[in-house]
Write a protein that holds these residues in place. Structure first.
Motif: not given
Length: 228
Positions: A7-11, A25-30, A213-214
């Protein structure tokens, strides 16, 4: 774009925000980017959508005032989405779409100006959009958390980033008076201040202290902590 299995950082797969203004985000935390999987295939309502790929009716964009030019870059889409949420609109992530984002085109992650914009704009974001009964407490705690970031940058000898945080705070306190009238106008438009997609905990504490972290771990452990 350069790592298409993640997953990409932006969104990522849809954006959320915690009680102190930290986005995740779903798929990205920090900085933790998850490998793309079936857990986030459902199209759901979210708190914010990325400006890298956003589809909106022109009338809604104009009615909300569009992007805030004072932000310049970083978090301007979160600010706009929060205004839409406060006006009673719904924001959705469409997981049937696939978008490849290069990222860092305006500023690389290592640039202290990026640090400055992120910290300054996050304070603007809170000041503009929080309801009156939460504003003072949340801003006070958020500023304290920013000083924890100063300590973290001190450990890594990132002195330019430390300077960027102090500069961000200085400019926020100097400029916040410009938003007082906006807050008055905004309060007249607000239809609700409670949003289910707003995480009613500190994502900083959950990530760094509890090791969650998820996104699925947040949902599984704290499903009752999402605002009803």
């Amino acid at each position: 774009y350069n790592k298409r299995d993640s997953y990409e950082y932006a969104g990522a797969a849809g954006g959320y925000i915690d009680k102190f203004g930290y986005t995740f985000c779903r798929g990205r935390i920090f900085d933790k980017l998850e490998i793309i999987n079936s857990e986030y295939r459902e199209s759901v309502e979210v708190f914010w959508t990325t400006g890298a790929c956003m589809l909106v009716r022109a009338e809604f964009f104009r009615n909300a005032g569009g992007f805030d030019e004072h932000f310049f870059a970083h978090m301007e889409e979160v600010d706009l989405c929060w205004r839409w949420k406060n006006m009673g609109h719904k924001l959705m992530i469409n997981t049937a779409s696939e978008v490849y984002h290069v990222g860092g085109g305006t500023l690389p992650k290592s640039n202290p100006f990026k640090t400055y914009l992120n910290f300054r704009n996050n304070l603007f974001l809170l000041y503009k959009n929080l309801p009156e009964n939460k504003l003072t407490e949340v801003l006070f705690i958020r500023i304290l958390l920013d000083y924890l970031s100063v300590v973290r940058f001190l450990v890594t000898l990132s002195f330019k980033d430390i300077g960027a945080i102090f500069k961000a705070h200085r400019h926020f306190f100097k400029k916040r008076k410009d938003y007082r009238n906006f807050r008055k106008i905004q309060s007249e438009l607000v239809t609700t201040s409670n949003h289910r997609e707003q995480y009613n905990r500190s994502i900083v504490a959950d990530y760094f202290l509890l090791g969650r972290k998820r996104f699925t771990r947040l949902r599984g452990a704290f499903a009752d902590k999402f605002v009803d």
